[in-house]
Design a protein around this motif. Structure first.
Motif, mmCIF file in Angstrom:
data_model
loop_
_atom_site.group_PDB
_atom_site.id
_atom_site.type_symbol
_atom_site.label_atom_id
_atom_site.label_comp_id
_atom_site.label_asym_id
_atom_site.label_seq_id
_atom_site.Cartn_x
_atom_site.Cartn_y
_atom_site.Cartn_z
ATOM 1 N N MET A 1 -25.385 29.490 -9.843
ATOM 2 C CA MET A 1 -24.910 30.845 -9.327
ATOM 3 C C MET A 1 -23.896 30.925 -8.070
ATOM 4 O O MET A 1 -23.581 32.072 -8.170
ATOM 5 N N TYR A 2 -23.728 30.277 -7.306
ATOM 6 C CA TYR A 2 -22.672 30.590 -6.449
ATOM 7 C C TYR A 2 -21.890 29.224 -6.346
ATOM 8 O O TYR A 2 -22.418 27.901 -6.461
ATOM 9 N N LYS A 3 -20.627 29.311 -6.138
ATOM 10 C CA LYS A 3 -20.101 28.120 -5.558
ATOM 11 C C LYS A 3 -19.662 27.775 -4.040
ATOM 12 O O LYS A 3 -18.285 26.855 -3.841
ATOM 13 N N GLY A 4 -20.500 28.117 -3.626
ATOM 14 C CA GLY A 4 -20.515 27.402 -2.293
ATOM 15 C C GLY A 4 -21.627 28.090 -1.204
ATOM 16 O O GLY A 4 -21.717 28.902 -1.500
ATOM 17 N N TYR A 5 -22.015 27.562 -0.514
ATOM 18 C CA TYR A 5 -23.181 27.627 0.507
ATOM 19 C C TYR A 5 -22.805 27.527 1.584
ATOM 20 O O TYR A 5 -22.136 26.054 2.262
ATOM 21 N N LEU A 6 -23.820 28.045 3.278
ATOM 22 C CA LEU A 6 -22.935 27.824 4.318
ATOM 23 C C LEU A 6 -24.752 27.549 4.714
ATOM 24 O O LEU A 6 -25.382 28.266 4.509
ATOM 25 N N ILE A 7 -25.066 26.650 5.811
ATOM 26 C CA ILE A 7 -26.102 26.593 5.642
ATOM 27 C C ILE A 7 -26.707 26.148 7.373
ATOM 28 O O ILE A 7 -25.618 25.149 7.884
ATOM 29 N N ASP A 8 -27.619 26.839 7.224
ATOM 30 C CA ASP A 8 -28.400 26.380 8.983
ATOM 31 C C ASP A 8 -28.841 25.684 9.441
ATOM 32 O O ASP A 8 -28.970 24.342 7.849
ATOM 33 N N ASP B 1 -23.998 16.126 -5.334
ATOM 34 C CA ASP B 1 -23.923 15.276 -7.162
ATOM 35 C C ASP B 1 -22.882 16.401 -7.462
ATOM 36 O O ASP B 1 -22.256 16.415 -8.816
ATOM 37 N N ALA B 2 -23.493 17.649 -7.237
ATOM 38 C CA ALA B 2 -22.748 19.083 -8.382
ATOM 39 C C ALA B 2 -21.595 19.326 -7.990
ATOM 40 O O ALA B 2 -20.537 20.173 -8.537
ATOM 41 N N LYS B 3 -20.667 17.983 -6.717
ATOM 42 C CA LYS B 3 -19.976 18.380 -5.750
ATOM 43 C C LYS B 3 -19.276 20.210 -5.665
ATOM 44 O O LYS B 3 -18.418 20.561 -6.270
ATOM 45 N N ILE B 4 -20.637 20.592 -5.371
ATOM 46 C CA ILE B 4 -20.387 22.041 -4.216
ATOM 47 C C ILE B 4 -19.970 22.218 -3.164
ATOM 48 O O ILE B 4 -20.936 22.131 -2.293
ATOM 49 N N PRO B 5 -18.717 23.026 -2.925
ATOM 50 C CA PRO B 5 -18.596 22.816 -2.344
ATOM 51 C C PRO B 5 -19.979 23.861 -1.067
ATOM 52 O O PRO B 5 -20.368 24.334 -1.244
ATOM 53 N N TYR B 6 -19.737 23.310 0.296
ATOM 54 C CA TYR B 6 -20.691 23.676 1.516
ATOM 55 C C TYR B 6 -20.301 23.225 3.160
ATOM 56 O O TYR B 6 -19.142 22.397 3.795
ATOM 57 N N MET B 7 -20.744 24.250 4.047
ATOM 58 C CA MET B 7 -20.632 24.015 5.713
ATOM 59 C C MET B 7 -21.940 23.665 6.240
ATOM 60 O O MET B 7 -22.242 25.054 5.888
ATOM 61 N N PHE B 8 -22.236 22.770 7.107
ATOM 62 C CA PHE B 8 -23.648 23.316 7.605
ATOM 63 C C PHE B 8 -22.785 24.480 8.764
ATOM 64 O O PHE B 8 -21.835 24.361 9.769
ATOM 65 N N LEU C 1 -15.882 29.755 6.129
ATOM 66 C CA LEU C 1 -15.560 30.524 4.296
ATOM 67 C C LEU C 1 -13.691 29.730 4.702
ATOM 68 O O LEU C 1 -13.752 28.680 3.116
ATOM 69 N N GLU C 2 -12.959 29.485 5.086
ATOM 70 C CA GLU C 2 -11.602 28.695 5.438
ATOM 71 C C GLU C 2 -12.024 27.396 5.402
ATOM 72 O O GLU C 2 -10.986 27.098 4.463
ATOM 73 N N LYS C 3 -12.854 26.765 5.389
ATOM 74 C CA LYS C 3 -13.187 24.922 6.063
ATOM 75 C C LYS C 3 -13.289 24.867 4.191
ATOM 76 O O LYS C 3 -13.133 24.218 3.682
ATOM 77 N N ILE C 4 -14.212 25.475 3.624
ATOM 78 C CA ILE C 4 -14.350 25.168 2.462
ATOM 79 C C ILE C 4 -14.156 25.693 1.101
ATOM 80 O O ILE C 4 -14.416 25.327 0.372
ATOM 81 N N VAL D 1 -14.080 28.777 -0.224
ATOM 82 C CA VAL D 1 -14.074 29.406 -1.163
ATOM 83 C C VAL D 1 -14.843 31.111 -0.540
ATOM 84 O O VAL D 1 -15.150 31.360 0.292
ATOM 85 N N ASP D 2 -14.126 32.005 -1.833
ATOM 86 C CA ASP D 2 -14.181 33.480 -1.271
ATOM 87 C C ASP D 2 -15.655 33.520 -1.143
ATOM 88 O O ASP D 2 -16.570 32.745 -1.693
ATOM 89 N N GLN D 3 -15.515 35.057 -0.232
ATOM 90 C CA GLN D 3 -17.536 35.126 0.771
ATOM 91 C C GLN D 3 -18.440 35.954 -0.650
ATOM 92 O O GLN D 3 -19.419 35.488 -0.715
ATOM 93 N N LYS D 4 -16.923 36.263 -1.577
ATOM 94 C CA LYS D 4 -17.914 36.690 -3.016
ATOM 95 C C LYS D 4 -18.568 35.667 -3.887
ATOM 96 O O LYS D 4 -19.946 36.099 -4.719
ATOM 97 N N GLY D 5 -18.203 34.515 -3.819
ATOM 98 C CA GLY D 5 -19.310 33.007 -4.108
ATOM 99 C C GLY D 5 -19.933 32.579 -2.976
ATOM 100 O O GLY D 5 -20.297 31.359 -3.732
ATOM 101 N N VAL D 6 -20.749 32.362 -2.129
ATOM 102 C CA VAL D 6 -21.337 32.180 -1.383
ATOM 103 C C VAL D 6 -22.363 32.702 -0.211
ATOM 104 O O VAL D 6 -22.522 33.906 -0.542
ATOM 105 N N ALA D 7 -23.015 31.356 -0.144
ATOM 106 C CA ALA D 7 -24.741 32.269 0.013
ATOM 107 C C ALA D 7 -24.651 32.060 1.979
ATOM 108 O O ALA D 7 -24.904 30.541 1.298
ATOM 109 N N MET D 8 -25.576 32.079 1.920
ATOM 110 C CA MET D 8 -25.802 32.216 3.260
ATOM 111 C C MET D 8 -26.929 31.421 3.311
ATOM 112 O O MET D 8 -27.983 32.113 3.691
ATOM 113 N N ILE D 9 -27.894 31.197 3.869
ATOM 114 C CA ILE D 9 -29.077 30.185 3.624
ATOM 115 C C ILE D 9 -29.839 29.490 5.367
ATOM 116 O O ILE D 9 -28.793 29.055 5.995
#
Length: 251
Positions: A1-8, A32-39, A188-191, A193-201
């Motif tokens: 669903m999302y191309k990247g995640y920002l995670i608390d 495994d899915a090689k989806i970009p993410y940043m804590f 967002l700069e670091k991962i 991925v455009d903000q429209k494709g990202v979710a914040m967890i």
């Protein structure tokens, strides 16, 4: 669903020394899915290296390149604004992060006061912070959290501690951590991925979820930390999604 995640982190990946069900599995699936993410964490009390060790102690496999703390956001902010002489309130690890990034720590005549969570806060530190701000130093908070979860109880957070300086000086601080847009844009700069494709967890509505709402990105609330699902879903602007824990989230 999302191309990247920002995670608390705290309350989402772990609660202090306690593991959170589904957290390690979720990161494993992202890897495994090689989806970009940043804590993206409001905690500046640990260095990125110490945070990585904490991940490993909870069985979470990741790398230091995926970690962006409020301390690192503070470093980026003061460097961009040509402030190098810093009066720092915070843990030894917080100060180590600043020095490792070529900032000079001083007690007096500072360009900026960087205020991070400090379990050893005392009157002398408050006096020095207030004096520097009154002399013109910019007051910068790593994060505004009023309360944080520690094991089985809630304790005062950085926003509550820093309120003493705000009250004494009448100066409103710059906040670089969540929910401020600064840390979001840097992450967002670091991962890449455009903000429209990202979710914040995250677990905290006031910081994690508001970061997404104010930054126009989707949000996923987890019921594992500060705020309960039943409460956040009653908000005027609820999170985009809500799950019990990250086992319930399909990539």
């Amino acid at each position: 669903m999302y191309k990247g995640y920002l995670i608390d982190l705290d309350g989402t990946m772990f609660n202090g020394d306690e593991r959170i069900e589904g957290a390690a599995d979720f990161i494993h699936r992202l890897n495994d899915a090689k989806i970009p993410y940043m804590f993206v964490t409001n905690s500046g009390a640990r260095t990125p290296e110490e945070t990585l060790k904490k991940f490993k102690s909870h069985g979470i496999e990741t790398s230091i390149e995926h970690i962006y703390t409020s301390a690192l956001a503070a470093v980026d902010y003061v460097k961009e604004n040509d402030k190098t002489n810093i009066y720092a309130v915070g843990s030894d690890s917080f100060k180590e992060t600043l020095m490792n990034n070529e900032l000079t720590l001083v007690d007096y005549h500072a360009d900026a006061v960087l205020f991070s969570y400090d379990t050893h806060i005392n009157y002398e530190k408050y006096v020095n912070a207030v004096q520097n701000v009154l002399e013109g130093a910019e007051l910068i908070l790593t994060n505004p959290d009023k309360v944080i979860r520690h094991k089985d109880k809630f304790i005062p957070g950085n926003g509550s501690l820093a309120s003493v300086v705000v009250s004494a000086t009448g100066v409103e601080p710059i906040v670089v951590g969540k929910p401020n847009a600064y840390i979001l844009q840097k992450a967002l700069e670091k991962i890449g991925v455009d903000q429209k494709g990202v979710a914040m967890i995250g677990d905290n509505y006031d910081t994690d979820i508001m970061t997404g709402i104010q930054g126009s990105i989707d949000t996923i609330h987890v019921n594992t930390g500060v705020h309960r699902t039943e409460d956040v879903m009653k908000k005027e602007v609820p999170p985009t999604h809500a799950v019990e824990n990250l086992l319930d989230w399909a990539l």
